[in-house]
Design an enzyme around this catalytic site. Sequence first.
Site, PDB file in Angstrom:
ATOM      1  N   ARG A   1      44.358  45.861  33.526  1.00  0.00           N
ATOM      2  CA  ARG A   1      43.908  47.138  32.980  1.00  0.00           C
ATOM      3  C   ARG A   1      42.390  47.185  32.952  1.00  0.00           C
ATOM      4  O   ARG A   1      41.714  46.164  32.898  1.00  0.00           O
ATOM      5  CB  ARG A   1      44.475  47.351  31.561  1.00  0.00           C
ATOM      6  CG  ARG A   1      45.994  47.470  31.550  1.00  0.00           C
ATOM      7  CD  ARG A   1      46.441  48.732  32.283  1.00  0.00           C
ATOM      8  NE  ARG A   1      47.879  48.831  32.443  1.00  0.00           N
ATOM      9  CZ  ARG A   1      48.532  48.678  33.596  1.00  0.00           C
ATOM     10  NH1 ARG A   1      47.884  48.353  34.695  1.00  0.00           N
ATOM     11  NH2 ARG A   1      49.827  48.832  33.663  1.00  0.00           N
ATOM     12  N   CYS A   2      41.882  48.405  32.968  1.00  0.00           N
ATOM     13  CA  CYS A   2      40.444  48.673  32.986  1.00  0.00           C
ATOM     14  C   CYS A   2      39.753  47.843  31.896  1.00  0.00           C
ATOM     15  O   CYS A   2      40.250  47.792  30.769  1.00  0.00           O
ATOM     16  CB  CYS A   2      40.229  50.165  32.750  1.00  0.00           C
ATOM     17  SG  CYS A   2      38.519  50.688  32.854  1.00  0.00           S
ATOM     18  N   PRO A   3      38.675  47.171  32.234  1.00  0.00           N
ATOM     19  CA  PRO A   3      37.872  47.232  33.459  1.00  0.00           C
ATOM     20  C   PRO A   3      38.186  46.120  34.467  1.00  0.00           C
ATOM     21  O   PRO A   3      37.468  45.967  35.449  1.00  0.00           O
ATOM     22  CB  PRO A   3      36.453  47.067  32.936  1.00  0.00           C
ATOM     23  CG  PRO A   3      36.615  46.069  31.818  1.00  0.00           C
ATOM     24  CD  PRO A   3      37.951  46.436  31.171  1.00  0.00           C
TER      25      PRO A   3
ATOM     26  N   ASP B   1      47.121  50.365  37.483  1.00  0.00           N
ATOM     27  CA  ASP B   1      46.398  50.983  36.370  1.00  0.00           C
ATOM     28  C   ASP B   1      45.961  52.386  36.787  1.00  0.00           C
ATOM     29  O   ASP B   1      45.219  52.535  37.764  1.00  0.00           O
ATOM     30  CB  ASP B   1      45.177  50.140  36.011  1.00  0.00           C
ATOM     31  CG  ASP B   1      44.384  50.704  34.846  1.00  0.00           C
ATOM     32  OD1 ASP B   1      44.818  51.718  34.247  1.00  0.00           O
ATOM     33  OD2 ASP B   1      43.324  50.144  34.529  1.00  0.00           O
TER      34      ASP B   1
END
Length: 81
Positions: free
Chosen positions: A18-20, A45
């Site tokens: 997931r981000c980042p 994501d």
Amino acid sequence: MSDQFSNAQHQLDALGLRCPEPVMMVRKSVRRMDDGETLLIIADDPATTRDIPSFCEFMDHTLIASQTDATPYQYLIRKGL
């Protein structure tokens, strides 16, 4: 997978991240590549649909193709313009 995606010289599996994290991994992978080489990124994501094109634009790489209609998403980038 279309021929366009299957001919990538490098591949990055960012599934489950997931981000980042996906963009950080893309940056690290691209740094080790030569100009003109291609990288296939596979991710799930939803933020990558925004982040990877933005990364390419900001870092002067080419987003050759993307498939974001369904997961896993696929992005094909070329290092440099």
